[in-house]
Design an enzyme around this catalytic site. Structure first.
Site, PDB file in Angstrom:
ATOM      1  N   ASP A  43       0.844  -1.193   0.000  1.00  0.00           N
ATOM      2  CA  ASP A  43       0.000   0.000   0.000  1.00  0.00           C
ATOM      3  C   ASP A  43       0.886   1.252   0.000  1.00  0.00           C
ATOM      4  OD1 ASP A  43      -2.862   1.126   0.529  1.00  0.00           O
ATOM      5  OD2 ASP A  43      -1.507   2.228   1.865  1.00  0.00           O
ATOM      6  N   TYR A  48       3.459   9.919   0.723  1.00  0.00           N
ATOM      7  CA  TYR A  48       4.370   9.293   1.681  1.00  0.00           C
ATOM      8  C   TYR A  48       5.836   9.610   1.337  1.00  0.00           C
ATOM      9  CZ  TYR A  48       0.197   6.514   2.862  1.00  0.00           C
ATOM     10  OH  TYR A  48      -1.072   6.101   3.206  1.00  0.00           O
ATOM     11  N   LYS A  77      -2.269   6.433  -4.125  1.00  0.00           N
ATOM     12  CA  LYS A  77      -3.371   7.363  -3.819  1.00  0.00           C
ATOM     13  C   LYS A  77      -3.123   8.751  -4.401  1.00  0.00           C
ATOM     14  CE  LYS A  77      -3.690   4.823   0.505  1.00  0.00           C
ATOM     15  NZ  LYS A  77      -2.322   4.614   0.985  1.00  0.00           N
ATOM     16  N   HIS A 110      -7.271   9.998  -1.902  1.00  0.00           N
ATOM     17  CA  HIS A 110      -6.706   9.845  -0.552  1.00  0.00           C
ATOM     18  C   HIS A 110      -7.597  10.427   0.549  1.00  0.00           C
ATOM     19  CE1 HIS A 110      -2.496   9.266   1.403  1.00  0.00           C
ATOM     20  NE2 HIS A 110      -3.449   9.002   2.259  1.00  0.00           N
TER      21      HIS A 110
END
Ligand code: A2P
Length: 317
Positions: A43, A48, A77, A110
């Site tokens: 994921d 990130y 996302k 997201h």
């Protein structure tokens, strides 16, 4: 390992590796170890900040023949500043380039929050668009185009309330197939999970271990520690397994997939093994009583600096 099945026959392994907070410099090695011990679901998200290192590791693993692309399930996302229909394709192309892939298995919106392009975290009122200015249905239409173009095999959402799904569903051509939400014994969200499953929307549990390593600014004082819950500890002891394994197994037994984050080889292995742990109805019922509607990811970030959002309007509760 069990799977979450999709209407076209595709299947997502119920246990995946979470990568939020996994540091550059260590995530590449963690991806290699994860795949070598059997993880097939990873994921990711653009925000990130570690997709390029994940991509480099995946590229190596695939070219060395350790794993085939088609045997992996890779999620990413769309960040909040790319909700405008004309920005969505560029956003997935960036993630695909980062991850060195030519399609994603799953691409999620997201957050139901829209920011001006180039704004990663808002600091002033002007950084936000309201949902009236930039409706989620418009973003969704662009997500459908990605699915039709084959860039994402499946599309879904994250952090969406039942109300936001109820508003969106009549406007879609392709239904969201997953809603990725915070789920654990202290935040069970039964009504939302039931609604999603009844509506053929799968659920993925994020922060299933209570996300202790999240940034200090996202932590509340004296928050309850999921991994120290006495009921869960007692169940883990009685089964001879770890507390984390009980927490993960609990989510899987509720029909969700689950994406614990770890970069530690021992804990990654332990977490993967939770996918084959069986919990009795008695244990599930005991954990079911622990709900305290405790969000570790409160969503407060999206209510600050002159935001048009409140926690009520974000979560619709
Ligand atoms: P680490 O990465 O050092 O293993 P969440 O998935 O809820 O965001 O939680 C992630 C946090 O839980 C990280 O601090 C991670 O540390 C820790 N963690 C992951 N797996 C386990 C485990 N099996 N037991 C205890 N802590 C774990």
């Amino acid at each position: 390992m069990n799977h979450i099945s999709f209407t076209n026959g595709d299947a997502m392994p119920v246990l995946g590796l979470g990568t939020w907070k996994s540091q550059p410099g260590e995530i590449g090695a963690a991806i290699r170890q994860a795949v070598e011990i059997g993880y097939r679901h990873i994921d990711c998200a653009w925000i990130y900040g570690n997709e390029p290192e994940i991509g480099a590791a995946l590229h190596e693993l695939i070219s060395e023949g350790v794993v085939k692309r088609e045997d992996l399930w890779i999620t990413s996302k769309l960040w909040n500043d790319r909700h405008a229909a004309e920005d969505v394709r560029g956003a997935i192309e960036t993630s695909l380039q980062n991850l060195q892939l030519n399609y994603l298995d799953l691409y999620l919106v997201h957050w139901p929050v829209c920011l001006r392009k180039g704004i990663y975290l808002p600091t002033k009122p002007d950084d936000y668009f309201t949902l009236e200015e930039q409706p989620l249905a418009g973003t969704w239409k662009a997500m459908e185009d990605l699915a039709e173009a084959g860039l994402a095999r499946h599309i879904g959402v994250s952090n969406f309330s039942k109300k936001k799904l109820v508003d969106l569903l009549p406007q879609v051509k392709i239904r969201p197939e997953i809603n990725q939400i915070e789920l654990h014994p202290y935040l069970q969200q039964k009504e939302l999970v039931d609604f999603c499953h009844h509506s053929k929307i799968g659920t993925t549990a994020y922060s299933p271990l209570g996300s202790r390593d999240r940034p200090e600014r996202l932590k509340a004082e004296a928050e309850p520690v999921l991994l120290e819950d006495p009921t869960v500890i007692a169940i883990a002891k009685s089964l001879g397994v770890s507390v984390a394994q009980v927490l993960l197994s609990w989510s899987i037994h509720r029909g969700s997939s689950v994406i614990p984050k770890s970069t530690n080889p021992g804990r990654m292995k332990e977490n993967l093994e939770a996918a084959s742990l069986s919990l009795s109805t008695h244990d599930m019922d005991a954990i079911g009583k622990l709900d305290r509607h405790r969000r570790y990811i409160s969503g407060e970030t999206w209510t600050l600096h002159g935001s048009p959002h409140t926690l009520d309007s974000l979560w619709d509760e």
